[in-house]
Design an enzyme around this catalytic site. Sequence first.
Site, PDB file in Angstrom:
ATOM      1  N   ARG A  28       2.131  -9.440  -2.119  1.00  0.00           N
ATOM      2  CA  ARG A  28       1.945  -8.380  -1.124  1.00  0.00           C
ATOM      3  C   ARG A  28       2.506  -7.075  -1.660  1.00  0.00           C
ATOM      4  O   ARG A  28       3.596  -7.062  -2.243  1.00  0.00           O
ATOM      5  CB  ARG A  28       2.656  -8.730   0.186  1.00  0.00           C
ATOM      6  CG  ARG A  28       1.876  -9.723   0.950  1.00  0.00           C
ATOM      7  CD  ARG A  28       2.232  -9.922   2.380  1.00  0.00           C
ATOM      8  NE  ARG A  28       1.707 -11.238   2.748  1.00  0.00           N
ATOM      9  CZ  ARG A  28       0.426 -11.500   2.961  1.00  0.00           C
ATOM     10  NH1 ARG A  28      -0.476 -10.540   2.902  1.00  0.00           N
ATOM     11  NH2 ARG A  28       0.019 -12.731   3.233  1.00  0.00           N
ATOM     12  N   ILE A  30       4.466  -3.782  -1.688  1.00  0.00           N
ATOM     13  CA  ILE A  30       5.717  -3.439  -0.994  1.00  0.00           C
ATOM     14  C   ILE A  30       5.532  -2.245  -0.051  1.00  0.00           C
ATOM     15  O   ILE A  30       6.324  -2.048   0.867  1.00  0.00           O
ATOM     16  CB  ILE A  30       6.821  -3.151  -2.044  1.00  0.00           C
ATOM     17  CG1 ILE A  30       8.214  -3.311  -1.479  1.00  0.00           C
ATOM     18  CG2 ILE A  30       6.637  -1.781  -2.685  1.00  0.00           C
ATOM     19  CD1 ILE A  30       9.310  -3.275  -2.548  1.00  0.00           C
ATOM     20  N   HIS A  97      -3.404  -4.153 -12.585  1.00  0.00           N
ATOM     21  CA  HIS A  97      -3.397  -4.829 -11.284  1.00  0.00           C
ATOM     22  C   HIS A  97      -4.535  -4.288 -10.442  1.00  0.00           C
ATOM     23  O   HIS A  97      -4.966  -3.155 -10.600  1.00  0.00           O
ATOM     24  CB  HIS A  97      -2.057  -4.620 -10.554  1.00  0.00           C
ATOM     25  CG  HIS A  97      -1.679  -3.183 -10.411  1.00  0.00           C
ATOM     26  ND1 HIS A  97      -1.116  -2.478 -11.456  1.00  0.00           N
ATOM     27  CD2 HIS A  97      -1.798  -2.304  -9.376  1.00  0.00           C
ATOM     28  CE1 HIS A  97      -0.904  -1.227 -11.064  1.00  0.00           C
ATOM     29  NE2 HIS A  97      -1.321  -1.094  -9.807  1.00  0.00           N
TER      30      HIS A  97
HETATM   31  P1  AMP Z   1      -0.655   1.831  -8.709  1.00  0.00           P
HETATM   32  O1  AMP Z   1      -0.173   3.114  -8.094  1.00  0.00           O
HETATM   33  O2  AMP Z   1      -2.126   1.608  -8.664  1.00  0.00           O
HETATM   34  O3  AMP Z   1      -0.064   1.638 -10.096  1.00  0.00           O
HETATM   35  O4  AMP Z   1      -0.072   0.683  -7.795  1.00  0.00           O
HETATM   36  C1  AMP Z   1       1.234   0.243  -7.862  1.00  0.00           C
HETATM   37  C2  AMP Z   1       1.508  -0.468  -6.567  1.00  0.00           C
HETATM   38  O5  AMP Z   1       2.645  -1.301  -6.742  1.00  0.00           O
HETATM   39  C3  AMP Z   1       1.835   0.478  -5.401  1.00  0.00           C
HETATM   40  O6  AMP Z   1       0.892   0.271  -4.350  1.00  0.00           O
HETATM   41  C4  AMP Z   1       3.255   0.066  -4.998  1.00  0.00           C
HETATM   42  O7  AMP Z   1       3.453   0.133  -3.607  1.00  0.00           O
HETATM   43  C5  AMP Z   1       3.331  -1.349  -5.522  1.00  0.00           C
HETATM   44  N1  AMP Z   1       4.674  -1.823  -5.825  1.00  0.00           N
HETATM   45  C6  AMP Z   1       5.650  -1.161  -6.492  1.00  0.00           C
HETATM   46  N2  AMP Z   1       6.745  -1.926  -6.597  1.00  0.00           N
HETATM   47  C7  AMP Z   1       6.473  -3.115  -5.983  1.00  0.00           C
HETATM   48  C8  AMP Z   1       7.200  -4.314  -5.746  1.00  0.00           C
HETATM   49  N3  AMP Z   1       8.455  -4.480  -6.163  1.00  0.00           N
HETATM   50  N4  AMP Z   1       6.574  -5.316  -5.079  1.00  0.00           N
HETATM   51  C9  AMP Z   1       5.305  -5.164  -4.632  1.00  0.00           C
HETATM   52  N5  AMP Z   1       4.564  -4.063  -4.831  1.00  0.00           N
HETATM   53  C10 AMP Z   1       5.139  -3.039  -5.494  1.00  0.00           C
END
Ligand code: AMP
Length: 110
Positions: A28, A30, A97
């Site tokens: 999920r 965050i 991702h």
């Molecule tokens: P992007 O901006 O496409 O690189 O997406 C990175 C995503 O990772 C963002 O939507 C963040 O909210 C998410 N994210 C960052 N740290 C975490 C974490 N520790 N656990 C889950 N999601 C995270």
Amino acid sequence: MLPDDCLFCRLYRDGDHVASTEGFVAIRDINPQAETHLLVIPERHIDSFHDIGEFSPDEAKRMLDFLAEVAAHEGLSDYRLVVNAGPEAGQTVFHLHWHVLGGKLTRRMT
Ligand code: AMP
Ligand code: ZN
């Protein structure tokens, strides 16, 4: 960035996985930007979608199949798949991702 320092390499190993298959997990987000907001993360570290050519056709197909499975697992009949490829497109974590977004967007994807 070396995989040892990579947040998503660490979450692949130690995170709270919503679903998994060999070589891929879903977690999920965050900071959800929709009613359902999952991230699908491959085990193999590539910095971004720009390097997708490093995946074999079989890996790429299994990743796409897993995306559909994760959406079904969450009960989503309709959903969005988003990949931010590169900083200018909003990528902030440099391990490939996919965002799986279902229901109403609660925030604008930046
Ligand atoms: P992007 O901006 O496409 O690189 O997406 C990175 C995503 O990772 C963002 O939507 C963040 O909210 C998410 N994210 C960052 N740290 C975490 C974490 N520790 N656990 C889950 N999601 C995270
Ligand atoms: Zn990584």
